[in-house]
Enzyme design. Structure first.
Site: not given
Ligand code: UN1
Length: 495
Positions: A284, A175, A385, A250
């Protein structure tokens, strides 16, 4: 380019939503229509889960090296179609071309890496406590995986879930985020092109609150992997609980870069600018806090401000663009609301803090790179965040205080320290409560063969990528073979 009309992929067929309803995907830099997608219902999701379950019965029995051959072909097709996918990603998601290419590259690397697992996927053999008895452990496929992915890494993150699931012998209902359905669709099309059997990978487009939720609650889907917000993560965990599903979450980050007095400041500024403003801060792993010790605190502010003010905003398709749009209007409003919160809390707004509208930027959703200083570690802008190009500079007295501040948030994904002192570096590596720590680099840049994930509220203990991913997509089975011809009783007959 005209807008494409796309479909779900269920049981090897490209199909509309049962109701025929649709939604649109638009370019966040210009508002142009990119594609039209099925707004699916729970009946569509039920059909996808049924197809994935049926396919699992034969897919699980395909030898892992054979499953891997398909993944090698997928990776090769991604290489061949990298430019096309990169261009589409810039249009649908907005990140600048180099970063979009990096996103596709991450999927290429992950798919090759997981394909390699087809000839490893090692278990253990170990001596038995009894004579003439053989013991080993093997990884077993689990069943259907519900993969729910975000829009910020529209091909990379799906690859983190789909590639390990498939090599492990699971089947998938995918999804994709509603903001980046086209990339999800293209990714699935490549698996079809590579010869993946019907039903092994299915994609259902639509709203998280409708089809996403139905997938999470579906009794025939034992594994759920979600990358998303903390709020959605909690909901998913709750909705999956009645069926005791294995859930991989995550979630958010509030990642800090620590800059010590002895740091190479040029390097630190490069690392912070890339981690805070790359992908318009929509990672993230973005650096949304900078913790600087006494002597560099002021110097770092002026250098970061001049760097931020030199960054060019624009469409990611244009040469020389440093910062693309943010994903949609709601994101723009949320990011700006945090500027108001920061000002209201008494932090000092050094630069940015506004929506950018000049030279046609008002057609899209652009926010100026924003830096706050004199930020108290407890302020909301230092705790929550934001998922935008905003970072908060905080002062610390020494490395211990810097680590304490860095750890003083609910999230624990990534962290970094700039220092030339090996003692401080090792202390930080041990003490920072994050799943990833960088020394003399920013907070972004994870590689596919290492575990990716966070401590505390960033997740629930699982990791994606690397060998660690296999632990989620398989279950261990212990096997005992007794060839003594007698009944031997463990724990009883071993004296
Ligand atoms: C994310 O922000 O969900 O290391 C992943 C990193 C990227 C992946 C980020 N390769 O920031």
């Amino acid at each position: 380019m005209g807008a494409a009309v796309c479909r779900n992929y269920i049981g090897g067929e490209w199909v509309d939503a049962a109701t025929g309803e649709t939604f649109e995907s638009r370019d966040p830099a210009t508002g142009e229509l990119v594609g039209v997608f099925p707004l699916s219902t729970i009946e569509d999701m039920d059909r996808a889960v049924a197809a994935a379950n049926e396919a699992w019965e034969s897919w699980r029995l395909v030898p892992a090296p054979k499953r891997a051959e398909i993944l090698f072909r997928v990776a090769q097709l991604l290489v061949e179609r990298k430019d096309e996918l990169t261009e589409l990603m810039v249009r649908e998601m907005g990140k600048v071309r180099a970063e979009a290419g990096g996103d596709v590259q991450e999927a290429i690397d992950m798919t090759f890496y997981m394909a390699g697992e087809g000839r490893r996927m090692f278990g253990h053999t170990t001596p038995s406590e009894l004579p003439d008895k053989f013991c080993m452990s093997v990884r077993m496929p689990v069943g259907v995986v519900g993969a729910i992915t975000p829009w910020n890494f529209p091909i990379a993150i799906p690859s983190w879930k789909i590639a390990p699931a498939l090599v492990c012998g699971d089947t998938v209902v995918f999804k994709p985020a509603q903001d980046t359905p086209f990339l999800g669709e293209r990714f699935v099309e490549i698996f079809e092109q590579a010869g993946l059997p019907a039903g092994v990978l299915n994609v259902v487009h639509g709203a998280g609150a409708v089809v996403g939720q139905h997938l999470v609650k579906h009794p025939d889907v034992p594994l759920i992997s979600l990358t998303g917000s903390r709020e959605v993560g909690v909901l998913v965990q709750q909705n999956a609980a009645p069926h005791l599903k294995n859930v991989h979450l995550e979630l958010g980050g509030k990642n800090a870069v620590i800059v010590m007095d002895d740091a190479d400041l040029d390097l630190a500024v490069d690392g912070i600018a890339w981690s805070a403003f790359g992908t318009s801060g929509q990672r993230c792993t973005a650096a949304s806090r900078v913790i600087a010790t006494g002597r560099v605190y002021e110097e770092l502010q002026s250098r970061l401000v001049s760097r931020a003010e030199r960054m060019r905003l624009g469409s990611g398709l244009e040469e020389g663009t440093d910062v693309g749009p943010v994903i949609n209007r709601a994101a723009l409003e949320k990011i700006h609301s945090y500027t108001e919160i920061g000002v209201g809390e008494g932090a000092k707004l050094l630069t940015g803090g506004e929506v950018a509208t000049e030279n046609g930027l008002d057609r899209g959703h652009f926010y100026r790179p924003t830096i706050f200083a004199d930020v108290d570690p407890g302020m909301r802008i230092a705790q929550e965040e934001i998922f935008g190009p905003t970072t908060a500079i905080i002062r610390a007295g020494d490395v211990d205080e810097a680590i304490r501040i860095a750890n003083g948030v609910r999230f624990g994904l990534s962290s970094s320290i700039f220092t030339r002192d090996v003692n401080k570096a090792f202390k930080a590596m041990r003490e920072l409560r994050t799943g990833i720590t960088y020394v003399n680099a920013g907070t972004t840049g994870a590689e596919v063969h290492l575990p990716f994930g966070g401590m505390k509220d960033t997740g629930n203990g699982h990791r994606e990528a690397g060998q660690a991913a296999l632990d989620f997509y398989t279950e261990w089975k212990a096997l005992y073979v007794d060839y003594s011809g007698t009944l031997q009783r463990a724990q009883i007959d071993n004296q």
